[in-house]
Design a protein around this motif. Structure first.
Motif, mmCIF file in Angstrom:
data_model
loop_
_atom_site.group_PDB
_atom_site.id
_atom_site.type_symbol
_atom_site.label_atom_id
_atom_site.label_comp_id
_atom_site.label_asym_id
_atom_site.label_seq_id
_atom_site.Cartn_x
_atom_site.Cartn_y
_atom_site.Cartn_z
ATOM 1 N N ARG A 46 0.882 -1.284 -0.019
ATOM 2 C CA ARG A 46 -0.083 -0.026 -0.003
ATOM 3 C C ARG A 46 0.633 1.224 -0.045
ATOM 4 N N ARG A 47 1.935 1.293 0.708
ATOM 5 C CA ARG A 47 2.834 2.365 0.958
ATOM 6 C C ARG A 47 3.531 2.733 -0.515
ATOM 7 N N MET A 48 3.984 1.476 -0.988
ATOM 8 C CA MET A 48 4.658 1.701 -2.164
ATOM 9 C C MET A 48 3.802 2.527 -3.568
ATOM 10 N N ALA A 49 2.442 2.070 -3.474
ATOM 11 C CA ALA A 49 1.629 2.455 -4.032
ATOM 12 C C ALA A 49 1.404 4.260 -3.996
ATOM 13 N N PHE A 50 1.043 4.516 -2.541
ATOM 14 C CA PHE A 50 1.151 5.946 -2.433
ATOM 15 C C PHE A 50 2.369 6.766 -2.739
ATOM 16 N N GLU A 51 3.390 6.193 -2.361
ATOM 17 C CA GLU A 51 4.847 6.647 -2.657
ATOM 18 C C GLU A 51 5.047 6.844 -4.156
ATOM 19 N N HIS A 52 4.730 6.167 -5.081
ATOM 20 C CA HIS A 52 4.845 6.215 -6.538
ATOM 21 C C HIS A 52 4.080 7.246 -7.051
ATOM 22 N N ILE A 53 2.759 7.400 -6.521
ATOM 23 C CA ILE A 53 1.635 8.304 -7.129
ATOM 24 C C ILE A 53 2.135 9.612 -6.805
ATOM 25 N N ALA A 54 2.673 9.709 -5.500
ATOM 26 C CA ALA A 54 3.213 11.071 -5.131
ATOM 27 C C ALA A 54 4.314 11.634 -5.780
ATOM 28 N N LYS A 55 5.251 10.624 -6.086
ATOM 29 C CA LYS A 55 6.244 11.096 -6.793
ATOM 30 C C LYS A 55 5.912 11.680 -8.221
ATOM 31 N N LEU B 193 -0.151 10.113 3.968
ATOM 32 C CA LEU B 193 1.016 11.170 4.194
ATOM 33 C C LEU B 193 2.352 10.533 4.246
ATOM 34 N N LEU B 194 2.550 9.313 4.972
ATOM 35 C CA LEU B 194 3.704 8.630 4.718
ATOM 36 C C LEU B 194 4.220 8.337 3.408
ATOM 37 N N GLY B 195 3.442 8.045 2.577
ATOM 38 C CA GLY B 195 3.576 7.797 0.916
ATOM 39 C C GLY B 195 4.200 9.104 0.533
ATOM 40 N N MET B 196 3.450 10.222 0.840
ATOM 41 C CA MET B 196 4.192 11.649 0.594
ATOM 42 C C MET B 196 5.572 11.854 1.036
ATOM 43 N N PHE B 197 5.723 11.364 2.303
ATOM 44 C CA PHE B 197 7.103 11.670 3.135
ATOM 45 C C PHE B 197 8.233 10.960 2.068
ATOM 46 N N LEU B 198 7.784 9.755 1.880
ATOM 47 C CA LEU B 198 8.716 8.864 1.224
ATOM 48 C C LEU B 198 9.005 9.393 -0.176
ATOM 49 N N ALA B 199 8.108 9.757 -0.792
ATOM 50 C CA ALA B 199 8.081 10.455 -2.307
ATOM 51 C C ALA B 199 9.128 11.560 -2.368
ATOM 52 N N LYS B 200 9.131 12.486 -1.385
ATOM 53 C CA LYS B 200 9.942 13.724 -1.079
ATOM 54 C C LYS B 200 11.289 13.513 -0.239
ATOM 55 N N GLY B 201 11.305 12.200 0.179
ATOM 56 C CA GLY B 201 12.539 11.786 1.179
ATOM 57 C C GLY B 201 12.497 12.473 2.258
ATOM 58 N N ILE B 202 11.588 12.812 3.011
ATOM 59 C CA ILE B 202 11.517 13.277 4.269
ATOM 60 C C ILE B 202 11.651 12.302 5.291
ATOM 61 N N GLU B 203 12.653 12.691 6.257
ATOM 62 C CA GLU B 203 12.682 11.841 7.579
ATOM 63 C C GLU B 203 12.364 12.766 8.749
ATOM 64 N N PRO B 204 11.031 12.725 9.287
ATOM 65 C CA PRO B 204 10.489 13.538 10.431
ATOM 66 C C PRO B 204 11.669 13.257 11.496
ATOM 67 N N SER B 205 12.125 12.456 11.950
ATOM 68 C CA SER B 205 13.230 12.377 12.930
ATOM 69 C C SER B 205 14.402 13.120 12.933
ATOM 70 N N GLU B 206 14.638 13.463 11.591
ATOM 71 C CA GLU B 206 16.203 14.325 11.319
ATOM 72 C C GLU B 206 15.787 15.734 11.256
ATOM 73 N N ILE B 207 14.590 16.263 11.554
ATOM 74 C CA ILE B 207 14.166 17.757 11.297
ATOM 75 C C ILE B 207 14.449 18.399 12.830
ATOM 76 N N GLN B 208 15.244 19.344 12.851
ATOM 77 C CA GLN B 208 15.339 20.039 13.919
ATOM 78 C C GLN B 208 14.493 21.443 14.083
ATOM 79 N N VAL B 209 13.655 21.559 15.167
ATOM 80 C CA VAL B 209 12.674 22.520 15.321
ATOM 81 C C VAL B 209 12.286 22.768 16.789
ATOM 82 N N GLU B 210 12.276 23.923 17.130
ATOM 83 C CA GLU B 210 12.122 24.442 18.551
ATOM 84 C C GLU B 210 10.860 24.724 18.856
#
Length: 513
Positions: free
Chosen positions: A12-21, A370-387
């Motif tokens: 399922r997530r592969m499908a969402f990722e590829h559509i988002a890409k 939403l996870l599929g969209m993150f994967l399509a854009k190469g976004i890893e939430p855990s690596e984001i720095q925010v205050e």
């Protein structure tokens, strides 16, 4: 399914990722026909008996991910058929929302009792003795069940000392709380759209991944790429969805990195729902106008009552859901903006089509999408720095995500308005339990109570669009709720005064009583 159906989740997530890409890269929408080969390369099948069926199923899944209907084998044309109609930047929906991908369905038996090879041909043969229809014959090689006589009561299953008799039921149909799934002419699962309330339980329980809902992530991404501002409103169950070490503020920033203008907690709208439902309860139940009152937040629960128990439909709260209230707040701030509900629930996709809601909510996506969209854009939430912390909702508003959370919030607020009042509560999670709750309410067994219906087990954290199992996220939701600086929705200074119900008016009504 979240923990054990890992291969289906991956598909399922592969499908969402590829559509988002395709959408983010501004490639032709017809490239979906090529994505099948990127997702499933080579000549060897991974999940099914051959690569051709595997690709055919994936093709239909991708089409549903664009918003098209799943097709049967006799109507399957090119995978690109009809895609041009979906290349838009607005929501586009053709019912039904939830469908069986017929070429993926294995036509599981609806209801069948069989003797397995574990049968020891014991001379006691209790299975024969307990059968009320004499459907079981004892032989020296083991018991035999006459399927024409068997009524599937299960007595032989319980009586067998070797657990040698199996009662097989179709997983999707067994999990459907409104009994909306039966068989078509070829024995495959068929969903009755008149009964279905889009709880999504069948999607989660099918071990072949043969049931899916339609998505609108392609159209959403096209809207994000247009000139208008697009706001994400984030359901309270988002906490913990993207890993135990990913904070709520990191999730917010990750969503903004997808192109959203800003992210607001739906807990803001939950606070408005709490205040309004508390008023409704105090105005209508103690006065006898309503025998009881049901909460309004779960749209599958509301649809089930509307369809099956119209006699009590008027006693479901008229207050808007948190999604609607939050959307209204965003439209007040920026009338020309687009509002996207992001949550665990697929029935919200139908709620957003309701006449009074369609102009408030422009798109609905799940955490999984939403996870599929993150994967399509190469976004890893855990690596984001925010205050900057998130602070849009009260403690009770954030707890709407878990079973009992809505009723808990309404009762607490009612007692703040009218100290000393006793509000009895009955809560049900899981659609089948919601049906039982509605039956009891219809029979007068819930009079005087506030009743909460949640179609998903565990509450919203158990929704079909979640990424992580409710057993792992429920505690995270409660912990995040305690971080709020607002103990009560009345404390939430993000809610304009003119949108709050008048407590003084309610106190005047109490004096008159």
């Amino acid at each position: 399914m979240k923990e054990s159906y890992i291969d289906i989740l991956h598909i399922r997530r592969m499908a969402f990722e590829h559509i988002a890409k395709i959408a983010y890269e501004n490639r032709p929408i017809t490239d979906i026909g090529l994505e099948v080969y990127d997702i499933l390369p080579g000549e060897s099948a991974t999940y099914r008996e051959n690569i051709f069926r595997e690709r055919a199923v994936m093709g239909e899944r991708l089409r549903m991910g664009i918003g098209l209907d799943a097709r049967t084998a006799d109507k399957t044309d090119a995978i690109t058929e009809g895609l041009d109609q979906m290349d838009v930047k607005e929501r586009i929906y053709h019912p039904p929302l939830v469908s069986v991908i017929k070429i993926a369905c294995e036509a599981c038996p609806e209801n069948k009792v069989t003797v397995t090879d574990q049968c020891k041909a014991c001379i006691g043969h209790p299975c024969v003795n307990v059968c009320p229809k004499n459907a079981i014959t004892f032989t020296s090689e083991g018991s035999i069940i006459d399927q024409d006589k068997c009524i599937k009561c299960g007595k032989c299953v319980s009586a067998c000392p070797y657990n040698a008799i199996n009662h097989q039921k179709r997983p999707c149909a067994e999990s459907c709380g409104v009994k909306a799934i039966h068989s078509d002419e070829l024995g495959r699962a068929q969903i009755d759209s008149d009964k279905c309330v889009a709880c999504g339980r069948c999607i989660s329980t099918c071990p072949f991944g043969a049931i899916s809902d339609k998505s609108e992530i392609y159209q959403l991404i096209k809207a994000i790429q247009a000139d208008k501002k697009v706001y994400a409103i984030l359901a309270p169950s988002f906490v913990g969805q993207f890993g135990p070490n990913v904070s709520p503020k990191q999730i917010r920033e990750a969503i903004k990195a997808l192109g959203f203008t800003d992210v607001i907690e739906v807990g803001l709208g939950a606070d408005l729902t709490t205040m309004n439902e508390a008023h409704e309860y105090l105005e209508k139940v103690p006065t006898g106008e309503f025998p009881f009152m049901g909460t309004s937040c779960c749209f599958s629960w509301k649809m089930m009552v509307r369809n099956q128990f119209p006699e009590i439909n008027d006693y479901i709260s008229e207050s808007s859901t948190p999604m609607i209230y939050t959307g209204l707040q965003m439209k007040k701030r920026d009338p020309d903006c687009k509002v996207v509900f992001v949550g665990p629930c697929i029935s919200k996709k139908l709620e957003a089509l309701e006449e009074e809601v369609a102009e408030v909510i422009d798109f609905v996506i799940t955490f999984e999408e939403l996870l599929g969209m993150f994967l399509a854009k190469g976004i890893e939430p855990s690596e984001i720095q925010v205050e900057e912390e998130m602070m849009d909702a009260s403690e009770t508003g954030r707890n709407y995500a878990v079973k009992g959370g809505v009723a808990e919030a309404v009762v607490k607020r009612a007692k703040e308005i009218r100290p000393g009042i006793d509000v009895a509560v009955e809560a049900a999670d899981g659609l089948s339990n919601c049906v039982k709750l509605a039956q009891l309410a219809k029979l007068g067994k819930m009079d005087g109570k506030l009743i909460e219906g949640m179609a998903c087990f565990g509450g919203c954290v158990g929704g079909p669009g979640t990424v992580v199992a409710d057993t792992k996220t429920g505690k995270a939701v409660r912990a995040f709720a305690k971080e709020s600086i607002y103990r009560s929705p009345a404390d939430n200074d993000k809610i304009p005064t003119e949108d709050r119900p008048d407590d003084e008016k309610l106190k005047v009504s109490e004096d008159k009583e």
